[in-house]
Design an enzyme around this catalytic site. Structure first.
Site, PDB file in Angstrom:
ATOM      1  N   GLY A 180       0.840  -1.201   0.000  1.00 20.53           N
ATOM      2  CA  GLY A 180       0.000   0.000   0.000  1.00 20.53           C
ATOM      3  C   GLY A 180       0.870   1.243   0.000  1.00 20.53           C
ATOM      4  N   ASP A 181       0.225   2.403  -0.150  1.00 16.60           N
ATOM      5  CA  ASP A 181       0.936   3.698  -0.163  1.00 16.60           C
ATOM      6  C   ASP A 181       2.002   3.784  -1.251  1.00 16.60           C
ATOM      7  OD1 ASP A 181      -0.465   4.446   2.173  1.00 16.60           O
ATOM      8  OD2 ASP A 181       0.958   3.312   3.366  1.00 16.60           O
ATOM      9  N   GLU A 182       1.784   3.134  -2.357  1.00 19.95           N
ATOM     10  CA  GLU A 182       2.777   3.150  -3.437  1.00 19.95           C
ATOM     11  C   GLU A 182       2.710   4.435  -4.253  1.00 19.95           C
ATOM     12  OE1 GLU A 182       0.467   0.746  -3.139  1.00 19.95           O
ATOM     13  OE2 GLU A 182       1.446  -1.190  -2.850  1.00 19.95           O
ATOM     14  N   THR A 208      -5.226  -7.041   5.031  1.00 26.48           N
ATOM     15  CA  THR A 208      -6.496  -6.345   5.215  1.00 26.48           C
ATOM     16  C   THR A 208      -7.614  -7.378   5.066  1.00 26.48           C
ATOM     17  OG1 THR A 208      -7.749  -4.373   4.623  1.00 26.48           O
ATOM     18  CG2 THR A 208      -6.749  -5.595   2.790  1.00 26.48           C
ATOM     19  N   LEU A 220      10.746   8.128  -7.658  1.00 29.03           N
ATOM     20  CA  LEU A 220      12.113   7.898  -8.125  1.00 29.03           C
ATOM     21  C   LEU A 220      13.007   9.090  -7.753  1.00 29.03           C
ATOM     22  CD1 LEU A 220      13.932   5.954  -9.701  1.00 29.03           C
ATOM     23  CD2 LEU A 220      13.204   7.054 -11.815  1.00 29.03           C
ATOM     24  N   GLY A 251      -1.265   9.141   9.997  1.00 26.91           N
ATOM     25  CA  GLY A 251      -0.151  10.005  10.377  1.00 26.91           C
ATOM     26  C   GLY A 251       0.994   9.219  11.002  1.00 26.91           C
ATOM     27  N   HIS A 256      -5.400   8.107  -0.161  1.00 25.73           N
ATOM     28  CA  HIS A 256      -4.692   8.454  -1.382  1.00 25.73           C
ATOM     29  C   HIS A 256      -4.358   9.924  -1.309  1.00 25.73           C
ATOM     30  CE1 HIS A 256      -5.151   4.839  -3.444  1.00 25.73           C
ATOM     31  NE2 HIS A 256      -6.369   4.985  -3.874  1.00 25.73           N
ATOM     32  N   GLY A 279       8.002  13.068  -8.963  1.00 22.93           N
ATOM     33  CA  GLY A 279       7.516  14.170  -8.151  1.00 22.93           C
ATOM     34  C   GLY A 279       6.058  13.960  -7.847  1.00 22.93           C
TER      35      GLY A 279
HETATM   36  P1  GDP Z   1      -1.413   5.653  -2.283  1.00 20.88           P
HETATM   37  O1  GDP Z   1      -2.228   5.247  -1.109  1.00 20.88           O
HETATM   38  O2  GDP Z   1      -0.867   4.481  -3.027  1.00 20.88           O
HETATM   39  O3  GDP Z   1      -2.087   6.645  -3.161  1.00 20.88           O
HETATM   40  O4  GDP Z   1      -0.105   6.370  -1.718  1.00 20.88           O
HETATM   41  P2  GDP Z   1      -0.051   7.732  -0.910  1.00 20.88           P
HETATM   42  O5  GDP Z   1      -0.688   8.774  -1.716  1.00 20.88           O
HETATM   43  O6  GDP Z   1      -0.472   7.588   0.489  1.00 20.88           O
HETATM   44  O7  GDP Z   1       1.526   7.909  -0.830  1.00 20.88           O
HETATM   45  C1  GDP Z   1       2.274   8.403  -1.785  1.00 20.88           C
HETATM   46  C2  GDP Z   1       2.978   9.648  -1.321  1.00 20.88           C
HETATM   47  O8  GDP Z   1       3.965   9.925  -2.245  1.00 20.88           O
HETATM   48  C3  GDP Z   1       2.113  10.889  -1.285  1.00 20.88           C
HETATM   49  O9  GDP Z   1       2.612  11.755  -0.301  1.00 20.88           O
HETATM   50  C4  GDP Z   1       2.287  11.474  -2.694  1.00 20.88           C
HETATM   51  O10 GDP Z   1       2.035  12.869  -2.788  1.00 20.88           O
HETATM   52  C5  GDP Z   1       3.710  11.164  -2.920  1.00 20.88           C
HETATM   53  N1  GDP Z   1       4.136  10.915  -4.288  1.00 20.88           N
HETATM   54  C6  GDP Z   1       3.506  10.199  -5.274  1.00 20.88           C
HETATM   55  N2  GDP Z   1       4.319  10.081  -6.327  1.00 20.88           N
HETATM   56  C7  GDP Z   1       5.481  10.724  -5.995  1.00 20.88           C
HETATM   57  C8  GDP Z   1       6.736  10.905  -6.665  1.00 20.88           C
HETATM   58  O11 GDP Z   1       6.961  10.447  -7.770  1.00 20.88           O
HETATM   59  N3  GDP Z   1       7.698  11.604  -5.991  1.00 20.88           N
HETATM   60  C9  GDP Z   1       7.513  12.116  -4.749  1.00 20.88           C
HETATM   61  N4  GDP Z   1       8.509  12.782  -4.183  1.00 20.88           N
HETATM   62  N5  GDP Z   1       6.358  11.940  -4.085  1.00 20.88           N
HETATM   63  C10 GDP Z   1       5.371  11.258  -4.706  1.00 20.88           C
END
Ligand code: GDP
Length: 424
Positions: free
Chosen positions: A11-13, A237, A333, A303, A40, A415
């Site tokens: 998760g959180d990818e 989960t 990346l 958090g 997300h 990013g």
């Molecule tokens: P999700 O549950 O899979 O959508 O993952 P999250 O959104 O909780 O976690 C991803 C985190 O990485 C968030 O804080 C995004 O804003 C951030 N994020 C996503 N892609 C990138 C990336 O390519 N670079 C950086 N620096 N942050 C990213």
């Protein structure tokens, strides 16, 4: 045409960003499992949003967002989320909610907390959103479908049925206040009335949409390793985050898939308990945690500081395989640009033997990572839009991982913003 975006790991990818991006080019975005227990993160012209229950298409005016029957619907959380996003300037999203979806009740949240309390140190790191008790009740057939909430008598009868079992546990196991069926009936009848205009037969709608050639995006929550069957049970989960389940949880034919996009991070991160083979500790971990994501690696829902580690190719290859991924996206990346050297776990050592297939939990718990060390690129890569413009060592890292995970890495995210993406 149906596409799915799902997690290859814990998760959180970074699925939120990718879903938001692909939602632009979709007619319908569907949530098919899970509830308000994960988050997300989406960053766009309206600001930064942490979505928990709403599909990620809500930021696009042209998208119809669907909550499928496989979801755990917390009506209060949904109403709060709708209020939060509209208060911040987003137009009211177009939202359809399945008449067959079951409703996550306040007592599911209470049971989740009581159970974590009872388990103490042996707890599984629940987000205490009521997810496990909710799915437990669904399969025990004491849950309540949304359609049953539109009739007070049916709702009362369903709640009475559930309360018989629940109150026995509250009285004898948890020693907590009992459920009052009359109060619950009034509360949930009123809540269901508030969302009544959005309730419909989602399966009929989606089947017609497939016939009409609409572009449908299924949005998974969490990732492969949290799947109750194929993940790191019991640190999993309670609903399947696999694309294969996506069609079931949405109400679509299994043959409609065109693309399954698995999302992975350029390093590993995970929230909660369970084996995490490539975990880093101490200063090394702190540095990566601080630099990760857009504001550090802290859970979007809880958090809680996320556990972080090197890229785990064993887990990710398995993660992509079980998703049936046609494509893989690597996010974050840009985060690794500060490192002199970067490790990638290519095998597990278990009882003196090297293993490359992701094994069952008791063995994962014993696994030690076998690493290959690659040189870092020591450069800020944010702002780069063409693959050829990435530093050579960065491309080496990407290509090494692509081979390891046996799935084409077709998009690289450098990013948190929508436009920070490199297509290959
Ligand atoms: P999700 O549950 O899979 O959508 O993952 P999250 O959104 O909780 O976690 C991803 C985190 O990485 C968030 O804080 C995004 O804003 C951030 N994020 C996503 N892609 C990138 C990336 O390519 N670079 C950086 N620096 N942050 C990213």
């Amino acid at each position: 045409m149906v596409r799915a975006i799902v997690g290859a790991n814990w998760g959180d990818e970074g699925k939120g960003k990718i879903t938001d991006m692909l939602a632009q080019d979709s007619d319908i975005v569907v949530r098919f499992q899970g509830g308000a227990n994960a988050g997300h993160t989406i960053i766009n012209e309206y600001g930064k949003f942490a979505l928990h229950l709403l599909p990620s298409g809500v930021c696009h005016k042209h998208v119809v967002n669907v909550i499928g029957p496989g979801v755990a619907l917390d009506i209060e959380a949904l109403l709060n989320e709708l209020k939060t996003i509209t208060d911040r300037g987003l137009p009211m999203p177009r939202l359809l909610i399945s008449d067959r979806v079951q409703v996550l009740m306040e007592y599911h949240v209470a049971f989740d907390c009581y159970e974590e309390e009872r388990l103490g140190k042996a707890s599984f790191g629940s987000t205490k959103s009521g997810i496990a008790p909710f799915y437990g009740d669904k399969y025990m057939k004491i849950g309540v479908q949304l359609c049953q909430m539109l009739d007070k008598e049916i709702l009362h009868a369903r709640l009475e049925n559930a309360a018989r079992l629940k109150n026995a546990m509250l009285e004898n196991l948890y020693h907590k206040p009992l459920l009052d069926v009359d109060i619950l009936t009034e509360k949930y009848y009123a809540l269901a009335q508030q969302i009544k205009p959005m309730i419909c037969d989602v399966a009929q709608y989606l089947h017609k949409a497939v016939k009409d050639g609409k572009k449908i995006l299924l949005e998974g929550q969490l990732g492969t390793l949290r799947d109750p069957d194929h993940g790191i049970f019991p640190f999993t989960t309670s609903s399947s985050p696999l694309a294969g389940f996506g069609m079931v949880g949405a109400g679509l034919p299994p043959t409609a898939f065109e693309q399954v996009i698995a999302v992975t991070k350029a390093y590993s991160s995970c929230v909660g308990a369970g084996p995490f083979t490539t975990e880093l500790f101490g200063e090394e971990a702190e540095e990566l945690r601080k630099r990760g994501g857009d504001a550090g690696e802290y859970g979007a829902k809880t958090g809680r500081p996320r556990r972080v580690g090197w890229f785990d190719a064993v887990a990710t290859r398995y993660g992509c395989m079980m998703q049936g991924a046609t494509d893989c996206v690597m996010t974050n990346l840009d985060v690794l640009g500060y490192l002199d050297e970067i490790k990638v776990c290519v095998a597990y050592e278990i009882d003196g033997q090297e293993v490359t297939n992701f094994p069952v939990t008791p063995l994962v718990e014993k696994a030690k990572p076998v690493y290959v060390t690659l040189p870092g690129w020591k450069q800020d890569i944010r702002g780069i839009t063409k693959y050829e413009d990435l530093p050579e060592k960065c491309r080496q890292y990407v290509e090494f991982i692509e081979k390891q995970i046996d799935c084409p890495l077709t998009m690289l995210s450098n990013g948190p913003k929508r436009e920070e993406i490199i297509y290959r």
